[in-house]
Motif scaffolding. Structure first.
Motif, PDB file in Angstrom:
ATOM      1  N   PHE A 374       0.742  -1.439   0.126  1.00  0.00           N
ATOM      2  CA  PHE A 374      -0.013  -0.241  -0.207  1.00  0.00           C
ATOM      3  C   PHE A 374       0.849   1.445  -0.180  1.00  0.00           C
ATOM      4  CE2 PHE A 374      -3.306  -2.679   2.221  1.00  0.00           C
ATOM      5  CZ  PHE A 374      -4.044  -2.632   1.249  1.00  0.00           C
ATOM      6  N   TRP A 375       1.989   1.471   1.261  1.00  0.00           N
ATOM      7  CA  TRP A 375       2.274   2.648   1.200  1.00  0.00           C
ATOM      8  C   TRP A 375       3.897   2.340   0.510  1.00  0.00           C
ATOM      9  CZ3 TRP A 375      -2.078   4.477   2.823  1.00  0.00           C
ATOM     10  CH2 TRP A 375      -2.593   3.621   3.369  1.00  0.00           C
ATOM     11  N   GLU A 376       4.189   3.637  -0.647  1.00  0.00           N
ATOM     12  CA  GLU A 376       4.684   4.169  -0.556  1.00  0.00           C
ATOM     13  C   GLU A 376       6.412   4.730   0.165  1.00  0.00           C
ATOM     14  OE1 GLU A 376       4.560   7.835  -2.991  1.00  0.00           O
ATOM     15  OE2 GLU A 376       3.657   6.532  -4.120  1.00  0.00           O
ATOM     16  N   THR A 419       1.372  10.905   2.881  1.00  0.00           N
ATOM     17  CA  THR A 419       2.095   9.859   2.026  1.00  0.00           C
ATOM     18  C   THR A 419       1.181   8.637   2.880  1.00  0.00           C
ATOM     19  OG1 THR A 419       3.816  11.445   1.200  1.00  0.00           O
ATOM     20  CG2 THR A 419       3.782   8.202   0.900  1.00  0.00           C
ATOM     21  N   GLY A 422      -3.141  10.402   3.977  1.00  0.00           N
ATOM     22  CA  GLY A 422      -4.396  11.175   3.726  1.00  0.00           C
ATOM     23  C   GLY A 422      -5.060  12.097   4.484  1.00  0.00           C
ATOM     24  N   LEU A 443      -8.958   8.287   1.057  1.00  0.00           N
ATOM     25  CA  LEU A 443      -8.091   7.428   1.529  1.00  0.00           C
ATOM     26  C   LEU A 443      -8.196   5.722   0.589  1.00  0.00           C
ATOM     27  CD1 LEU A 443      -4.594   7.268   3.059  1.00  0.00           C
ATOM     28  CD2 LEU A 443      -6.487   6.092   4.171  1.00  0.00           C
ATOM     29  N   GLN A 446      -7.947   6.423  -3.826  1.00  0.00           N
ATOM     30  CA  GLN A 446      -7.545   6.849  -4.337  1.00  0.00           C
ATOM     31  C   GLN A 446      -6.044   6.031  -4.314  1.00  0.00           C
ATOM     32  OE1 GLN A 446      -6.473  10.862  -2.969  1.00  0.00           O
ATOM     33  NE2 GLN A 446      -8.959  12.038  -3.521  1.00  0.00           N
ATOM     34  N   LYS A 447      -5.689   5.964  -2.799  1.00  0.00           N
ATOM     35  CA  LYS A 447      -4.661   4.714  -2.871  1.00  0.00           C
ATOM     36  C   LYS A 447      -5.367   2.986  -1.822  1.00  0.00           C
ATOM     37  CE  LYS A 447      -2.245   8.115  -0.106  1.00  0.00           C
ATOM     38  NZ  LYS A 447      -0.908   8.051  -1.001  1.00  0.00           N
ATOM     39  N   GLN A 451      -4.032   0.727  -5.124  1.00  0.00           N
ATOM     40  CA  GLN A 451      -3.473  -1.084  -4.429  1.00  0.00           C
ATOM     41  C   GLN A 451      -4.113  -1.734  -5.272  1.00  0.00           C
ATOM     42  OE1 GLN A 451      -0.304  -0.304  -4.594  1.00  0.00           O
ATOM     43  NE2 GLN A 451      -0.360   2.670  -5.006  1.00  0.00           N
TER      44      GLN A 451
END
Length: 560
Positions: A374-376, A419, A422, A443, A446-447, A451
């Motif tokens: 999920f998370w960069e 990041t 959100g 969140l 958009q994420k 993903q």
């Protein structure tokens, strides 16, 4: 001879046991205190269940049943339901019971006094009947769940064991059978209506709730207990109504005739009275597109003490010859939940070093190699994530979906690291529920969903059968450990043809499994009495549309 006699005795015992098992079932939730479950009966015009387990069993059995099943169950009992389920087959019977209901009202001195005060003391009988039918329909505002409303009699009562539960427009009152007359005297002394078909003065009702409601069952006299709750209007300094000014909405289903119809719909004005909050959250919208045809959509998160239910529903109805609304099949019925947001409060939290994301899919164990699912990569918190997957077979019903994504945030996000969340954490910390719903919705769309889509395209085909759409049913739960809140967001898309309604009940019951927060921050199924079971503050973005005679009708709702 003795052997034949033994065989006959054994056969007789088997038949007796089989008959007994048909009439009585044993729960196994607590083996040390097994309670006998019996079917409901009728006492003094009310549905009667010998214990809570019997009520829960009956309610769970028909909670998601078709209208005909609910109607058949109630009609066989012979009670006059608070809000009856009307079908084409039982409309005549319900009409006759409604006539009985009017006669019972005419024997109620307080009802007659109210009618005289309102200048309706000498209206024609036909007009009075029409008014009562309309008022019965409006009771959905207070008791939103169709099955539960059908279980209550015309006085909004049900009996469990030796206790009578009476629902009023000032809350729920509970007393024992011998003290029922004292309850009626108490209601009159407090100027609270004893029948939902004539209202308590709004000022009286609101003052009573304000002075007595605690969100728990509390005694108001030696013989009478009370429950009532109005959710607190605390939005962190921001307006509690209207849009909170969040970012872009989730995509609408454009590109088809029904999708374009939904895309062009404005958000409807949901019913907005304080009664909607008396037993939880109830939001409804109606598209009455003809004099005798309508589409009704609703979202509800109700706590009736003896049962709770969280869900969404869209139904197509026709006004029958009696004036009562009943189901009417449509060519197509579609229910879409772009966002159903709610939360759980819990008191303890844990300090962890890393963020964890768990993904559960269709009750199967899932293995992951991608540590940045999920998370960069976060320059402020490098390496702060792990990913695992397990089965949801033993999870509470409300968490069972095609995909359950559980995100555990153990650290303080007061820095507002966009990041990572959100800006959701800031909204939670401020206590702004509308803004929290907006941030959570953003969140997810958009994420999380983007993903998840990337991940599902890389999984083996056997994990994604052709007849399953991975984006249809997703539950995302984000655990804000520092704030002691578990936020949940669901998406849902259902469609059926030649039906009158489509619904999704996310959770219901009383004795059902709950959950606690484990030592690692994860959801842990639990049957403990202190387990979390009832979600709070349901907010939705949804649509409910039907196609009838070649045209689409329906609503789009956002209740924050």
């Amino acid at each position: 001879m003795n052997q034949q006699r033994l065989l006959r005795v054994a056969a007789f015992c088997f038949l007796a046991l089989a008959f007994s098992c048909k009439e009585e079932l044993l729960t196994t939730e607590n083996p040390s205190e097994m309670n006998i479950i019996q079917e409901g009966s009728v006492k003094n015009g009310r549905l009667y269940f010998p214990n809570q387990e019997s009520f829960t069993y009956a309610y769970d059995k028909i909670k998601n049943a078709e209208d005909e099943v609910i109607a058949d169950y109630i009609d066989k009992q012979g009670i006059i339901s608070l809000r009856p389920v009307v079908t084409e087959q039982n409309e005549q019977k319900i009409y006759e019971k409604t006539l009985q209901r009017v006669e019972l009202l005419r024997q109620n001195k307080r009802y007659l006094a109210h009618q005289a005060l309102m200048g309706k003391g000498d209206i024609p009988p036909d007009t009075e009947l029409e008014n009562v039918i309309d008022d019965i329909d409006d009771l959905e505002e207070i008791i939103g769940d169709d099955a539960f409303a059908a279980f209550l009699n015309e006085g909004a009562e049900v009996q469990i064991g030796n206790k009578i539960y009476k629902y009023t427009d000032a809350g729920l009152f509970i007393t024992t059978v011998p003290n029922y007359d004292n309850l009626i005297v108490y209601l009159e002394g407090q100027n609270i209506s004893d029948n939902l078909l004539y209202p308590t003065d709004p000022t009286v009702a609101e003052n009573y709730v304000a002075n007595h409601a605690t969100g728990e069952v509390v005694p108001v006299t030696e013989d009478i207990d009370y429950f009532g709750k109005i959710p607190p209007q605390d939005c962190g300094g921001e307006p509690c109504n209207g849009d909170s000014g969040g970012g872009p909405q989730p995509p609408e289903p454009t590109g088809s005739d029904w999708g374009n119809f939904v895309d062009g719909l404005p958000f409807c004005d949901t019913y907005n009275t304080w009664l909607q909050s008396l037993f939880g959250d109830h939001d409804m919208c109606v598209d009455k597109y003809d004099s005798d045809l309508r589409v009704k959509a609703k979202a509800y998160n109700a706590n009736y003490i003896i049962a709770y239910v969280t869900g969404v529903k869209v139904k197509h109805q026709k006004k029958g010859w009696t004036g009562l609304w009943r189901k009417e099949a449509a060519d197509h019925v579609r229910l879409g939940v772009l966002g159903a947001c709610y939360y759980y409060d819990y008191s303890s939290f844990l300090n962890q070093n890393g963020r964890k994301t768990n993904i559960y899919t269709r009750n199967k164990l899932v293995d992951f190699n991608n540590s940045t699912f999920f998370w960069e990569a976060d320059p402020f918190n490098p390496g702060m994530y792990t990913i695992t997957g397990f089965s949801t077979a033993d999870f509470p019903e409300i968490f069972k979906d095609d995909y359950l994504i559980q995100d555990i945030v153990p650290f303080d996000l007061s820095v507002n690291n966009e990041t990572l969340d959100g800006l959701l954490y800031a909204a939670v910390k401020a206590g702004n529920k509308n803004l929290t719903a907006d941030r959570l919705n953003e969140l997810v769309w958009q994420k999380v969903i983007s993903q998840l889509g990337k991940w599902t395209t890389s999984t083996p085909e056997e994990e994604e059968p052709d007849d399953k759409k991975p984006m249809d049913k997703i539950t995302y739960a984000i655990n804000m450990l520092k704030e002691g809140k578990l936020l949940v967001h669901k998406t849902l898309y259902e469609q059926e043809s030649n039906v009158a309604s489509v619904q999704k009940t996310f959770d219901w019951g009383v004795g059902t499994i709950g959950f606690t927060i484990g030592t690692n921050g994860q959801i842990v199924p639990s049957m403990s009495p202190s387990a979390l079971r009832k979600p709070q503050d349901l907010k939705v973005i949804m649509y409910g549309v039907v196609k009838k005679n070649g045209s689409w009708h329906g609503i789009k709702m956002k209740n924050w």
